[in-house]
Design a protein around this motif. Sequence first.
Motif, PDB file in Angstrom:
ATOM      1  N   THR A 178      -3.785   4.380  -1.499  1.00 28.69           N
ATOM      2  CA  THR A 178      -4.911   4.727  -0.638  1.00 28.69           C
ATOM      3  C   THR A 178      -4.506   5.846   0.312  1.00 28.69           C
ATOM      4  O   THR A 178      -3.328   5.972   0.671  1.00 28.69           O
ATOM      5  CB  THR A 178      -5.400   3.502   0.173  1.00 28.69           C
ATOM      6  OG1 THR A 178      -6.511   3.885   0.981  1.00 28.69           O
ATOM      7  CG2 THR A 178      -4.304   2.950   1.073  1.00 28.69           C
TER       8      THR A 178
ATOM      9  N   ALA B 243       0.843  -1.202   0.000  1.00 28.02           N
ATOM     10  CA  ALA B 243       0.000   0.000   0.000  1.00 28.02           C
ATOM     11  C   ALA B 243       0.871   1.243   0.000  1.00 28.02           C
ATOM     12  O   ALA B 243       1.820   1.344   0.784  1.00 28.02           O
ATOM     13  CB  ALA B 243      -0.910   0.004   1.217  1.00 28.02           C
TER      14      ALA B 243
ATOM     15  N   ALA C 137      -3.876  -0.579  -8.227  1.00 28.66           N
ATOM     16  CA  ALA C 137      -5.191  -0.096  -7.811  1.00 28.66           C
ATOM     17  C   ALA C 137      -5.046   1.305  -7.237  1.00 28.66           C
ATOM     18  O   ALA C 137      -4.391   1.501  -6.206  1.00 28.66           O
ATOM     19  CB  ALA C 137      -5.797  -1.044  -6.775  1.00 28.66           C
TER      20      ALA C 137
ATOM     21  N   LEU D 284      -1.290  -0.936  -4.200  1.00 25.94           N
ATOM     22  CA  LEU D 284      -2.513  -0.204  -3.907  1.00 25.94           C
ATOM     23  C   LEU D 284      -2.207   1.206  -3.426  1.00 25.94           C
ATOM     24  O   LEU D 284      -1.405   1.396  -2.517  1.00 25.94           O
ATOM     25  CB  LEU D 284      -3.286  -0.958  -2.814  1.00 25.94           C
ATOM     26  CG  LEU D 284      -4.432  -0.248  -2.097  1.00 25.94           C
ATOM     27  CD1 LEU D 284      -5.660  -0.192  -3.003  1.00 25.94           C
ATOM     28  CD2 LEU D 284      -4.766  -0.964  -0.789  1.00 25.94           C
TER      29      LEU D 284
END
Length: 265
Positions: A210, A36, A176, A208
Amino acid sequence: MNEKLLEIKNLTIRYHNQKTAVEDVSFNVPQQSIVAIVGESGSGKSTLIRSIIGLMTSGGTIESGEIWFQEKNLVTYSNQEMHEIRGNKISMIFQDGGSYLDSKKKIGYQFVETIRSHLKISKIAAREKAIEMLKQLCLCDAERVMNAYPFMLSGGMCQRVAIAMGMTMNPQLLLADEPTSALDVTIQAQVVRQMAELRNDYGTTILLVTHNMGVAAYLADYVVVMKAGQLVEWGACDQIIDHPQDPYTRQLLSAVPELKVGCVG
């Protein structure tokens, strides 16, 4: 640590206005891991992840550095070479993936065309493949989804369609970019669980982006912390969450007082 699938080395990205979006960033992504990238808006997270697949917004240029994927430097790839690995080896899910669906065309038409742009198979075979993937993403009424236009589906369903389309080719690396930020809390939880299952079921490596430290803590094996285009800290999830070294990381964590979830590892 598993063998690395992706390695970012001293990457610097600037825009035409000379603004530095990413400055001398280096980290790696082990195979079959979830990494992440966290940080506030404007920290360079989305620019970085888009550069991997060659889809930066207009004006963005890699000034220096390398992006190694399967021992090949993607920075040196031509547009044609990048096209050949998109979807097949690297897929991307964008924030509010439903907005990337064509509102004038049925989901089934778009899904089938996406598959056939990468595989030489019939429309019938492509449709069967699409339906199977939708079912795996908990869209049980797959036939209805295939026959629907995007505006006929909820935001959560559109996002799961986007994830299904991104996963159809079983890419080795899934990028993502804020895939849950446009969804309500219930659907966010479903999408996060499904992404964890993709790694567990298919061995997919996931990078990812985020801004949600709670999502990172629940989902990631490793966490990269960015601020103003620079990497300030990165390491194993439990190390970053439980023993943050940088004041900025501690600041991000203090903004999530209810953070009790623990890393999936």
